[in-house]
Design an enzyme around this catalytic site. Structure first.
Site, PDB file in Angstrom:
ATOM      1  N   ASP A  31       0.733  -1.210   0.069  1.00 26.41           N
ATOM      2  CA  ASP A  31       0.056  -0.023  -0.094  1.00 26.41           C
ATOM      3  C   ASP A  31       0.854   1.347  -0.112  1.00 26.41           C
ATOM      4  O   ASP A  31       2.118   1.004   0.439  1.00 26.41           O
ATOM      5  CB  ASP A  31      -0.929  -0.043   1.256  1.00 26.41           C
ATOM      6  CG  ASP A  31      -2.059   0.906   1.044  1.00 26.41           C
ATOM      7  OD1 ASP A  31      -2.363   1.350  -0.127  1.00 26.41           O
ATOM      8  OD2 ASP A  31      -2.584   1.291   2.141  1.00 26.41           O
ATOM      9  N   GLY A  32       0.347   2.415  -0.530  1.00 27.06           N
ATOM     10  CA  GLY A  32       0.722   3.550  -0.496  1.00 27.06           C
ATOM     11  C   GLY A  32       1.599   4.138  -1.767  1.00 27.06           C
ATOM     12  O   GLY A  32       1.931   5.385  -1.945  1.00 27.06           O
ATOM     13  N   HIS A  48       2.222   3.253  -9.109  1.00 28.62           N
ATOM     14  CA  HIS A  48       2.097   1.919  -9.212  1.00 28.62           C
ATOM     15  C   HIS A  48       3.238   1.257 -10.228  1.00 28.62           C
ATOM     16  O   HIS A  48       3.512   0.132  -9.689  1.00 28.62           O
ATOM     17  CB  HIS A  48       0.560   1.564 -10.050  1.00 28.62           C
ATOM     18  CG  HIS A  48      -0.672   2.000  -9.185  1.00 28.62           C
ATOM     19  ND1 HIS A  48      -0.741   1.704  -7.964  1.00 28.62           N
ATOM     20  CD2 HIS A  48      -1.574   2.589  -9.510  1.00 28.62           C
ATOM     21  CE1 HIS A  48      -2.063   2.286  -7.384  1.00 28.62           C
ATOM     22  NE2 HIS A  48      -2.411   2.828  -8.510  1.00 28.62           N
ATOM     23  N   LEU A 142      10.548 -20.822  -4.788  1.00 26.48           N
ATOM     24  CA  LEU A 142       9.883 -20.089  -4.038  1.00 26.48           C
ATOM     25  C   LEU A 142       8.418 -19.918  -4.911  1.00 26.48           C
ATOM     26  O   LEU A 142       8.554 -19.926  -5.884  1.00 26.48           O
ATOM     27  CB  LEU A 142      10.369 -18.459  -3.959  1.00 26.48           C
ATOM     28  CG  LEU A 142       9.751 -17.428  -3.514  1.00 26.48           C
ATOM     29  CD1 LEU A 142      10.624 -16.294  -2.463  1.00 26.48           C
ATOM     30  CD2 LEU A 142       8.730 -16.651  -4.297  1.00 26.48           C
TER      31      LEU A 142
END
Ligand code: IPE
Ligand code: IPE
Ligand code: MG
Length: 264
Positions: A31-32, A48, A142
């Protein structure tokens, strides 16, 4: 079979997870981005774009640190409420990221999964997701899960519907339904529950992320905006995690008792 499979069934409420130096699974609300851009007098989309770059860095840092699962909240089921032009730019960025990054992920033996209600995405995006998942399916270094049009409530509801569809007799005897029935139908049934949750951007809320799976996850909130979140910031979060005592309902004294051989 994936090296991840056996542990994925462990539930923090049905049994006590074995202590480990982890975290093995880190879930992040990125976020942010918008505020990062606004502070620089840039359009929100610039935040973004910068955020996508950070994803690459953080995944690489996670691989080096031996983390097995990273789950990123990319677009919530409530983010459709944003202005249409921001939503379509986010979709375009998602498509571009898939087109550009999948080869690199595959070369790094990263498996990609996307969870959420994908039916609302345009066909081209759905196709890119399916291809990326298929191409990376056997990678075991991963697992990167991207939550897109995901909501924790949606997840529990879809799991419940799938369970009843698969075992309609349970609808007649609801008292027989327990956690273990539902868990295999949750969108992230392939992964262990997150050990560490990170939210960047200063807000201290879950925003309908993994509601079920976060039952005993350690929560970490930082004011750093996602486009500024780097490997050092990840290390701070991990250090905070390692300094905590995970009790899973027990007392501190019990946590430090030697574990009897036959304990579950
Ligand atoms: C997070 O950043 C990215 C998405 C929700 C897609 P925001 O766009 O929410 O950034 P802020 O919170 O407005 O700064
Ligand atoms: C949560 O961020 C969703 C994502 C990061 C994808 P939001 O910015 O949408 O959350 P709220 O609206 O501030 O709770
Ligand atoms: Mg936000």
């Amino acid at each position: 079979m994936s090296k991840f499979k056996p542990e994925s069934a462990v539930s923090s409420t049905l049994s006590i997870p074995a202590p480990d130096k982890g975290p093995r699974h880190v879930a992040i609300i990125m976020d942010g981005n918008g505020r990062w851009a606004t502070q620089r007098h840039l359009p929100r989309v610039a935040g973004h774009s910068k955020g996508v770059e950070r994803v690459r860095d953080v995944i690489e840092a996670a691989v080096v640190r031996g983390i097995d699962f990273v789950t990123l909240f990319a677009f919530s089921s409530e983010n459709w409420r944003r202005p249409a032009d921001e939503v379509s730019l986010l979709m375009r960025l998602f498509m571009m990221a898939l087109e550009r990054e999948v080869s690199r992920m595959h070369a790094n033996r990263i498996r990609l999964r996307v969870v959420g209600d994908l039916s609302r995405f345009e066909p081209r995006l759905q196709e890119l997701i399916a291809n990326a998942e298929a191409r990376t399916a056997n990678n075991d270094r991963l697992t990167l899960t991207v939550a897109a049009n995901y909501g924790g409530r949606w997840d529990v509801m879809q799991a419940f519907r799938s369970l009843i569809r698969a075992q309609p007799e349970l609808a007649q005897q609801p008292e027989l339904i327990d956690e273990a029935h539902l868990a295999p139908y949750l969108a992230m049934s392939y992964a262990p529950e997150p050990d560490l949750f990170i939210r960047t951007g200063g807000e201290q809320r879950i925003s309908n992320f993994l509601l079920w799976q976060l039952a005993y996850t350690e929560l970490y909130f930082t004011d750093t905006w996602w486009p500024d979140f780097d490997a050092a910031a990840l290390d701070e979060a991990i250090a905070s995690y390692r300094a905590r005592e995970r009790r899973f309902g027990r007392t501190s004294a019990q946590v430090h008792e030697p574990v009897p051989q036959d304990a579950c």
